[in-house]
Write an enzyme that holds these catalytic residues in place. Sequence first.
Site, PDB file in Angstrom:
ATOM      1  N   CYS A  81       0.863  -1.178   0.000  1.00  0.00           N
ATOM      2  CA  CYS A  81       0.000   0.000   0.000  1.00  0.00           C
ATOM      3  C   CYS A  81       0.905   1.236   0.000  1.00  0.00           C
ATOM      4  CB  CYS A  81      -0.848  -0.045   1.272  1.00  0.00           C
ATOM      5  SG  CYS A  81      -1.852   1.415   1.559  1.00  0.00           S
ATOM      6  N   CYS A 191      -1.185   3.877  -6.426  1.00  0.00           N
ATOM      7  CA  CYS A 191      -1.990   3.239  -5.377  1.00  0.00           C
ATOM      8  C   CYS A 191      -2.214   1.819  -5.864  1.00  0.00           C
ATOM      9  CB  CYS A 191      -3.326   3.964  -5.218  1.00  0.00           C
ATOM     10  SG  CYS A 191      -4.569   3.019  -4.301  1.00  0.00           S
TER      11      CYS A 191
HETATM   12  N1  DGL Z   1      -4.003   0.630  -1.894  1.00  0.00           N
HETATM   13  C1  DGL Z   1      -3.592   1.743  -1.196  1.00  0.00           C
HETATM   14  C2  DGL Z   1      -2.419   2.493  -1.756  1.00  0.00           C
HETATM   15  O1  DGL Z   1      -1.615   1.899  -2.415  1.00  0.00           O
HETATM   16  C3  DGL Z   1      -4.507   2.503  -0.302  1.00  0.00           C
HETATM   17  C4  DGL Z   1      -5.756   3.003  -0.871  1.00  0.00           C
HETATM   18  C5  DGL Z   1      -6.680   3.563   0.196  1.00  0.00           C
HETATM   19  O2  DGL Z   1      -7.111   2.797   1.046  1.00  0.00           O
HETATM   20  O3  DGL Z   1      -6.964   4.755   0.117  1.00  0.00           O
HETATM   21  O4  DGL Z   1      -2.257   3.676  -1.544  1.00  0.00           O
END
Ligand code: DGL
Length: 262
Positions: A81, A191
């Site tokens: 993430c 993301c």
């Molecule tokens: N998948 C996540 C990232 O890479 C987080 C997305 C979220 O929960 O806002 O930033």
Amino acid sequence: MTEWAGHPGADGFVGVFDSGVGGVSVLQHLVRELPGEEFHYFGDSAHAPYGAKTADEVQSLSHEIARRMLADGAKALVIACNTATSAAAPYLRAHYPQIPIIGVEPALKPAVLAGGSGKVLVMATEVTLALDKFHRLEEQWAQDAQVVTVACGGLVECVERGDLDDPALHEVLERLVGRYRGDVDRVVLGCTHYPFARKQIADVLGDVRFFDGGEGTARQLRRMLESHGLLREGYHGSVSFASSIDTPEEAALYQRFFNLPC
Ligand code: DGL
């Protein structure tokens, strides 16, 4: 509260986590690169999106997940993430110095180095774009290309719902990045949820090249496991999924996304 019982050595599992199903896009690369490892994936879907929280909230949610995974026998952690990496990786590394902790970051460097005639569009969460980690990356690479950034509020929620053909996803993308059609030729998916919407993003932006951090993260995990003497080779690996929304539908969503091309 179960506490860390000490390093499990090479037989431990690799804990991989994200705010939800997005990190599964990274997990696909990890499994391809390291097929002998046991991966335990946790998606904190009950608290998604992390990108709309404060950095402190994301840090404390990430710490709780890391603490639990280490108590369960993780030998290494992958923060799949971008948001949690920016908000929590330095803190977690300071807290658990014995454990390799690998994060992800927007693939701005490869996008800039790839060259092109248009702008580079970085799509990421508000938190990722606001924190120092991204500012440093931008300072380092943005002189060599025209870079535009868009905080993509609302996109993670669409992906979490699991229906990538929903017209609402197209509408959100049109609103967020439609104005860059014809102006950008490279898109950084900053993301881990966004690679699942690659096709839908291309429908809005036209002919663009995509860059995400999944492959680089997998190579970095291999290097870290090797240098710590933690690599498990000659085994048949495995993958398991858990979510903070503990329902059969949610488990099925994670499994389905694991098998999606992204
Ligand atoms: N998948 C996540 C990232 O890479 C987080 C997305 C979220 O929960 O806002 O930033």
